[in-house]
Design a protein around this motif. Structure first.
Motif, PDB file in Angstrom:
ATOM      1  N   ILE A 180      10.726  -3.549  -3.029  1.00 21.95           N
ATOM      2  CA  ILE A 180       9.822  -2.571  -3.246  1.00 21.95           C
ATOM      3  C   ILE A 180       8.136  -3.119  -2.998  1.00 21.95           C
ATOM      4  O   ILE A 180       7.550  -2.545  -2.213  1.00 21.95           O
TER       5      ILE A 180
ATOM      6  N   HIS B 175       7.652  -5.663  -1.247  1.00 21.01           N
ATOM      7  CA  HIS B 175       7.290  -6.045   0.147  1.00 21.01           C
ATOM      8  C   HIS B 175       7.196  -4.866   0.934  1.00 21.01           C
ATOM      9  O   HIS B 175       6.074  -4.836   1.994  1.00 21.01           O
TER      10      HIS B 175
ATOM     11  N   ARG C 153       6.318  -1.562   0.149  1.00 24.93           N
ATOM     12  CA  ARG C 153       4.963  -0.976   0.225  1.00 24.93           C
ATOM     13  C   ARG C 153       3.938  -1.785   0.140  1.00 24.93           C
ATOM     14  O   ARG C 153       2.832  -1.198  -0.468  1.00 24.93           O
TER      15      ARG C 153
ATOM     16  N   LEU D  18       2.737  -3.874  -2.271  1.00 26.91           N
ATOM     17  CA  LEU D  18       2.170  -3.689  -3.664  1.00 26.91           C
ATOM     18  C   LEU D  18       1.688  -4.895  -4.266  1.00 26.91           C
ATOM     19  O   LEU D  18       2.320  -6.058  -3.764  1.00 26.91           O
TER      20      LEU D  18
ATOM     21  N   ILE E 159       1.258   3.202  -9.316  1.00 21.79           N
ATOM     22  CA  ILE E 159       0.591   2.253  -8.290  1.00 21.79           C
ATOM     23  C   ILE E 159       1.484   2.403  -6.994  1.00 21.79           C
ATOM     24  O   ILE E 159       0.909   2.309  -5.846  1.00 21.79           O
ATOM     25  N   VAL E 160       2.787   2.924  -7.229  1.00 26.32           N
ATOM     26  CA  VAL E 160       3.474   3.140  -5.829  1.00 26.32           C
ATOM     27  C   VAL E 160       2.811   4.374  -5.108  1.00 26.32           C
ATOM     28  O   VAL E 160       2.583   4.307  -3.910  1.00 26.32           O
TER      29      VAL E 160
ATOM     30  N   SER F   4      -0.738   3.450  -3.805  1.00 25.82           N
ATOM     31  CA  SER F   4      -0.879   2.681  -2.882  1.00 25.82           C
ATOM     32  C   SER F   4      -0.345   3.199  -1.420  1.00 25.82           C
ATOM     33  O   SER F   4      -0.349   2.756  -0.432  1.00 25.82           O
TER      34      SER F   4
ATOM     35  N   ARG G  41       0.634   0.510   4.784  1.00 23.70           N
ATOM     36  CA  ARG G  41       0.540  -0.999   5.181  1.00 23.70           C
ATOM     37  C   ARG G  41      -0.076  -0.928   6.641  1.00 23.70           C
ATOM     38  O   ARG G  41       0.428  -0.301   7.486  1.00 23.70           O
TER      39      ARG G  41
END
Lengths: 315, 316
Positions: free
Chosen positions: A108, A110, A112, A114, B305-306, B309, B314
């Motif tokens: 996870i 990696h 996203r 975070l 946080i998920v 973000s 990315r």
């Protein structure tokens, strides 16, 4: 023939020197510690800390940081003292699931992208919560074999020393000598170039997290083997101890520069610092503070040696 | 509509939406009976997290690896020393406050001194420092629990115009922090350092001085919080700062400040602090045990946080 030590060896000199001088100081203060029983007593508690430090080191090798280490080791200790004792197959299953969760966290984090600090911060609440559900009050029983393993008396060297050497060599083999270890450190060094070269940084990170989970579980079991019972807060201070151990052992926060043997030595040094201070008869008020001071002194020493190292390189 | 869209683009809006949801979820269960009490308690307890959180936010803005782990120890030492100095004498309130702030300055100077002189990562420097500060607190405290001066105890626990005094203090701190961050040269400097220390140095920003001030500021805010918390809870305890270590980091990150540095967010710290308190009281209202409450708190931090973000996907 090249007799000049490699920079990895130089990095190991500081931790080894600090451990040796601390040990010499302890022997000088308390000559009776220089025996089989004395050494075992001095280093007994170092075994779980060394395992937790290796776990933290694996996470730091991929440029992450685990703030849930203490909570997770406590959780593993609680599982070991309850399920692993009463119903071994179920206990093993739970611990394997916990390791899988660790690997999943790596995936996870990696995928996203975070911040690992926050995710593991959240997980520290989860692990503590699970541990509180398992053992609301201190209790449980250590599995017989864990107890036997931790109190075994091998000839020549006390168990604590044998275990530390085995842990250091095992971790050294995995991290420094295997291709998986090179991949993990490569992700810490330069993630993009690892991916360009055709490897999967995702697999490396998940593997590092899973392996860290496995070492942390071993730390929990070893801790219960020593204490015979567990408690939800038994290992909370391991989070900071493990980070300090890795740094003391010559590891860095970024860049995949880690040293498994150094990490074990760092953990031993931290454990010994506690005993050293009680032999010095320092007032208990200042024991934690003196540990902080030792940490600072060792790091100052390392800066000094690093300067010598870079001067050598320039020459 | 443009106002709405502008609002939705603010990173802190999510924490306030979450606060509203959790507030309603709690009020629904109690049937609206505790709406005022809950809001007041949330404002008061969030205020302490806000004060330490803002200090931590400045440090985290400096870039990856910058974090102050000595916050709880500083809070404890400042609270203990100030209460000891004040005795229960109302006349000593100002000297007490000054002594607490002086401790903050001292810890901050030592923190940055270690980071700079020994070139060790801030996490380890502030950790080693926190051991020493905690020892000093144990040594001064010796298990004594001295009551705060009556005026100060009265001030910290009462309200003005229905708003808890602590919330007003924290709001003032937040406004000052916002002005510092958004409108002052210093704020621009720390943001620039967080985005790229090398570039900031090239641009002629006094990097060392700015980082030094930031670590001192963080320790001073922690000391102020320790002083107020000790007066609020009727005496300093040795573990009073413990929960604020994780809390100060959690509120900063949930509030939308980037952990990678260079992007900070003052309103978000308020939202996140309210949110963290309300989540715990919601789970309490539902009658859940300590274990379940901890698990839920952790899962909520991770989901926030998920989700948060996900908005900054990315980079390819």
């Amino acid at each position: 023939m090249n007799l000049r030590p490699s920079s990895d060896t130089i990095r190991l000199i500081v931790p080894a020197l600090s451990l040796a001088s601390l040990l010499a100081a302890v022997f000088w203060l308390q000559p009776r510690a220089m025996s089989y029983v004395g050494l075992n007593l001095l280093f007994n508690l170092a075994v779980p800390i060394a395992l937790a430090t290796i776990a933290q080191m694996l996470i730091m090798a991929v440029n992450n940081l685990d703030l849930s280490m203490g909570a997770f080791v406590s959780f593993a200790a609680c599982v070991a003292a309850t399920f692993l004792h009463d119903n071994p197959p179920l206990g093993v299953l739970i611990l394997l699931a916990a390791i899988a969760v660790y690997a999943l966290l790596g995936v996870i984090i990696h995928l996203r992208d975070l911040p690992s600090i926050v995710v593991t911060l959240g997980m520290s609440f989860v692990w503590t919560g699970l541990a509180v559900l398992l053992l609301p009050a201190p209790g449980g029983h250590a599995p017989e074999w864990a107890r036997w393993l931790m109190t075994a008396k091998p000839p020549l060297m006390p168990m604590a020393i044998v275990a530390s050497i085995v842990i250091a060599l095992l971790a050294h083999f995995i991290v420094m000598r295997s291709s998986f270890g090179v991949l993990v450190r490569g992700v810490g060094g330069n993630e993009r170039s690892v991916e360009r070269a055709g490897w999967s940084a995702l697999v490396a990170r998940a593997g590092a997290y899973g392996l860290a989970g496995a070492f942390a579980v071993a730390a929990g079991i070893a801790l219960v083997g020593l204490t015979t019972s567990a408690d939800a807060n038994i290992a909370l201070r391991y989070t900071l101890l493990s980070i300090a151990g890795v740094i003391l052992g010559g590891g860095e926060f970024v860049g995949g520069r880690v040293s498994p043997i150094g990490a074990v030595i760092g953990a031993l040094t931290l454990t010994l610092a506690g005993s050293f201070l009680s032999f010095l008869r320092i007032s208990p008020d200042w024991q934690i503070g003196a540990q902080g001071a030792i940490l600072i002194i060792v790091l100052a020493l390392r800066l000094f040696l690093n300067r010598i190292e870079s001067r050598e390189r320039r020459r | 509509m443009t106002l709405f869209h502008g609002l939705m683009r603010k990173p802190w809006i999510w924490s306030y939406l979450a606060v509203a949801v959790v507030w309603f979820a709690t009020i629904m269960v109690t049937g609206g009976a505790s709406a005022v009490g809950l809001s007041k308690a949330a404002l008061t307890f969030a205020a302490f997290s806000v004060i330490v959180g803002i200090g931590q936010m400045f440090v985290i803005t400096l870039g990856p690896g910058n974090i102050d782990l000595s916050v709880p120890a500083t809070m404890t030492l400042a609270g203990t020393v100030a209460l000891k100095l004040m005795g229960v004498d109302n006349g000593m309130i100002v000297p007490g406050l000054l002594s607490a702030l002086a401790i903050g300055v001292g810890v901050g100077v030592c923190n940055y001194g270690l980071i700079k002189l020994l070139r060790i990562p801030p996490i380890i420097a502030t950790l080693a420092m926190s051991f020493i500060v905690q020892s000093a607190a144990i040594w001064t405290n010796r298990g004594l629990r001295i009551k705060p001066p009556s005026l100060l105890a009265e001030f910290t626990t009462s309200s003005t115009l229905g708003i808890p005094n602590m919330a007003i203090v924290a709001l003032a701190v937040a406004v000052i922090a916002w002005v510092l961050l958004e409108k002052s040269l210093y704020g621009r400097w720390i943001t620039a350092i967080g985005q790229s220390m090398a570039a900031a140095r090239m641009a002629g920003i006094p990097v060392d001085g700015t980082r030094f001030i930031t670590y001192v500021l963080c320790a001073v805010l922690a000391a102020l919080c320790g002083y107020l918390l000790a007066c609020f809870s009727g005496g300093a305890a040795l573990n009073m700062g413990a929960e604020y270590l994780l809390m100060s980091i959690a509120v900063v990150v949930i509030g939308g400040t980037s952990v990678a540095g260079g992007d900070s967010n003052v309103p978000g710290v308020w939202g996140a602090s309210l949110f963290m308190f309300l989540v715990v009281s919601m789970l309490n209202t539902y009658g859940l045990g300590a274990g379940v409450r901890l698990i839920m708190t952790g899962l909520i931090i991770i989901s926030v946080i998920v989700v948060a973000s996900g908005r900054r996907a990315r980079q390819p």
